[in-house]
Design a protein around this motif. Structure first.
Motif, short mmCIF file in Angstrom:
data_model
loop_
_atom_site.label_atom_id
_atom_site.label_comp_id
_atom_site.label_asym_id
_atom_site.label_seq_id
_atom_site.Cartn_x
_atom_site.Cartn_y
_atom_site.Cartn_z
N LYS A 1 20.22 31.77 3.30
CA LYS A 1 19.97 30.36 2.99
C LYS A 1 19.58 30.19 1.53
O LYS A 1 18.75 30.94 1.00
CB LYS A 1 18.84 29.82 3.87
N GLY A 2 20.16 29.17 0.89
CA GLY A 2 19.75 28.76 -0.44
C GLY A 2 19.19 27.35 -0.36
O GLY A 2 19.81 26.46 0.22
N PHE A 3 17.99 27.14 -0.90
CA PHE A 3 17.33 25.83 -0.84
C PHE A 3 17.13 25.28 -2.25
O PHE A 3 17.04 26.05 -3.21
CB PHE A 3 15.98 25.94 -0.12
N PRO A 4 17.03 23.95 -2.37
CA PRO A 4 16.86 23.37 -3.71
C PRO A 4 15.49 23.64 -4.32
O PRO A 4 15.34 23.55 -5.54
CB PRO A 4 17.07 21.87 -3.47
N GLN A 5 14.49 23.94 -3.50
CA GLN A 5 13.15 24.31 -4.01
C GLN A 5 12.66 25.54 -3.28
O GLN A 5 13.24 25.96 -2.27
CB GLN A 5 12.15 23.16 -3.78
N ASN B 1 32.15 24.81 5.91
CA ASN B 1 30.76 25.08 6.24
C ASN B 1 29.86 24.18 5.41
O ASN B 1 29.90 24.20 4.18
CB ASN B 1 30.46 26.56 5.95
N SER B 2 29.00 23.38 6.05
CA SER B 2 28.17 22.41 5.32
C SER B 2 27.13 23.10 4.44
O SER B 2 26.82 22.62 3.35
CB SER B 2 27.47 21.46 6.30
N ASP B 3 26.58 24.23 4.91
CA ASP B 3 25.62 24.95 4.08
C ASP B 3 26.28 25.47 2.80
O ASP B 3 25.69 25.43 1.72
CB ASP B 3 25.03 26.13 4.86
N ALA B 4 27.51 25.97 2.95
CA ALA B 4 28.23 26.46 1.78
C ALA B 4 28.52 25.33 0.80
O ALA B 4 28.45 25.50 -0.42
CB ALA B 4 29.53 27.14 2.21
N ALA B 5 28.85 24.15 1.33
CA ALA B 5 29.11 23.00 0.47
C ALA B 5 27.86 22.58 -0.28
O ALA B 5 27.91 22.26 -1.47
CB ALA B 5 29.65 21.83 1.30
N ALA B 6 26.71 22.60 0.40
CA ALA B 6 25.45 22.24 -0.26
C ALA B 6 25.12 23.25 -1.36
O ALA B 6 24.64 22.87 -2.44
CB ALA B 6 24.32 22.18 0.77
N LYS B 7 25.36 24.54 -1.10
CA LYS B 7 25.11 25.56 -2.12
C LYS B 7 26.02 25.37 -3.32
O LYS B 7 25.62 25.55 -4.47
CB LYS B 7 25.32 26.96 -1.52
N LEU C 1 23.65 16.75 1.79
CA LEU C 1 22.41 17.09 1.10
C LEU C 1 21.17 16.72 1.89
O LEU C 1 20.07 17.19 1.58
CB LEU C 1 22.38 16.41 -0.27
N GLY C 2 21.32 15.85 2.88
CA GLY C 2 20.18 15.44 3.68
C GLY C 2 19.32 14.39 3.02
O GLY C 2 18.20 14.13 3.49
#
Length: 364
Positions: free
Chosen positions: A66-70, A281-287, A332-333
């Motif tokens: 997982k990669g998170f913005p913070q 993949n939504s997580d990949a798109a967010a990253k 992005l949520g």
């Protein structure tokens, strides 16, 4: 480490740098299947970031990256979201990896054990689970996790993969079975069996050249990681170089020379580079969006008189996610502007509003 990447050319790929680091930390007794697709009967299709199999110890691990913005402030067990700096709540990845583990265990019991481990009791099959996030650090409050572990560094994760044992190890009865089992696992998880990996699985080369082959393979991985880093730096340098004005004949300030690329082209270049290899993949798109925004923040020629245009970033990025996910805020949520501001702060910058330009920000 023997790496079996996804057979789907459109699938998300792990970074070459991460693969090179793992390759240097893990020996060839560890098989690593990346971006697997698991179709378990009666269960939703599962997308697995990594499945590690230590064939010497007979241990298996499903790992969600997982990669998170913070940075992660608190990592809780199932039932509660994780918390990031700034108070943002994100879905609990422990719950996600638990579902993935159930799918992997189900297909291994049905497809692999009967044919390749007929004497092994399927009910005794044990798998570890983990979550890796570079945003987890020494200050992260990690709750006692009942099943699995959370890691913030690749060396810590690799140490567990290398050294963990099992009370019910899944060990092959003969050396010659390795190629057959690897081939079956690749078919099951839709990953490839690279030629150099297949050569190693067939057994040692004559003349004691095994270490020589392993070293060549490691060098190739390191070169690939360096090429990716050079490509990133080249693009940033190309779009970041400001054109110097010609000497003025008078005291009047000279007119600036137009940059080679338009603002739209620069923004598009950063997003296009970041979305290479990203699928639905939504997580990949967010990253990928996070990576592109970091490139934008690092590009001085996108910091115009009215700041950075978030609306331009959104208009260029929307077509890249709309087909699979609908909208940027959904991926992005949160609203795009809020996300961009949080990303800038996480990068150590101070984002400021631009009077009269609500969709723009300045950073310093």
């Amino acid at each position: 480490m023997l790496h079996f990447p996804s057979a789907n050319s459109a699938a998300h790929r792990p970074s070459d740098r991460d693969v090179a680091i793992l390759g240097g930390l893990l020996g060839d007794d560890v098989w690593a299947f990346s971006n697997c697709r698991v179709d378990a009967p009666g269960k939703p299709v599962a997308e697995i970031d990594w499945l590690f199999y230590n064939v010497r110890h007979g241990t298996l691990m499903v790992s969600e990256w997982k990669g998170f913005p913070q940075r992660v402030v608190s990592a809780t067990d199932t039932g509660e979201p994780w918390r990031l700096d700034g108070g943002m709540a994100v879905p609990n990845p422990i719950e996600q990896v638990s579902r993935q583990l159930d799918a992997v265990r189900s297909v291994l019991r049905a497809e692999i054990l009967p044919q390749h481990f007929p004497a092994f009791d399927p009910q005794q099959l044990l798998l570890m689970q983990s979550v890796y996030s570079p945003q987890v650090d020494g200050g992260t409050a990690i709750e006692r996790i009942r099943w699995g572990k959370v890691y913030g560094s690749l060396p810590a994760l690799a140490a567990v993969i290398s050294n963990s044992t099992s009370r019910s190890p899944l060990v092959m009865s003969e050396e010659g079975a390795r190629l057959r089992v690897a081939t079956a696992l690749c078919a099951l998880f839709r990953t490839t069996l690279p030629t150099e990996v297949k050569a190693k699985l067939r057994g040692p080369l004559a003349g004691g050249d095994t270490d020589f082959v392993q070293r060549i393979s490691a060098i190739h991985r390191q070169i690939a990681a360096l090429h990716v880093e050079l490509a990133d730096l080249t693009l940033i340098a190309r779009v970041s170089v400001t054109v110097q004005p010609r000497p003025a004949a008078t005291r009047t300030a000279p007119a600036p020379v137009s940059p080679t690329l338009t603002e739209h082209q620069r923004m598009n270049a950063h997003l296009a580079q970041s979305f290479q290899g990203v699928n639905g993949n939504s997580d990949a798109a967010a990253k990928a969006l996070a990576k592109a925004w970091k490139l934008v923040l690092a590009d001085p020629l996108l910091h115009g008189e009215t700041g950075i245009s978030i609306s331009l970033f959104g208009s260029v990025g929307t077509p890249l996610v709309k087909r699979h996910h609908g909208s940027l805020p959904k991926v992005l949520g949160m609203p795009l502007r809020k996300w961009c501001v949080l990303q800038a702060r996480a990068a150590g910058m101070k984002p400021l509003d631009v009077p009269g330009k609500p969709s723009n920000i300045r950073v310093r």
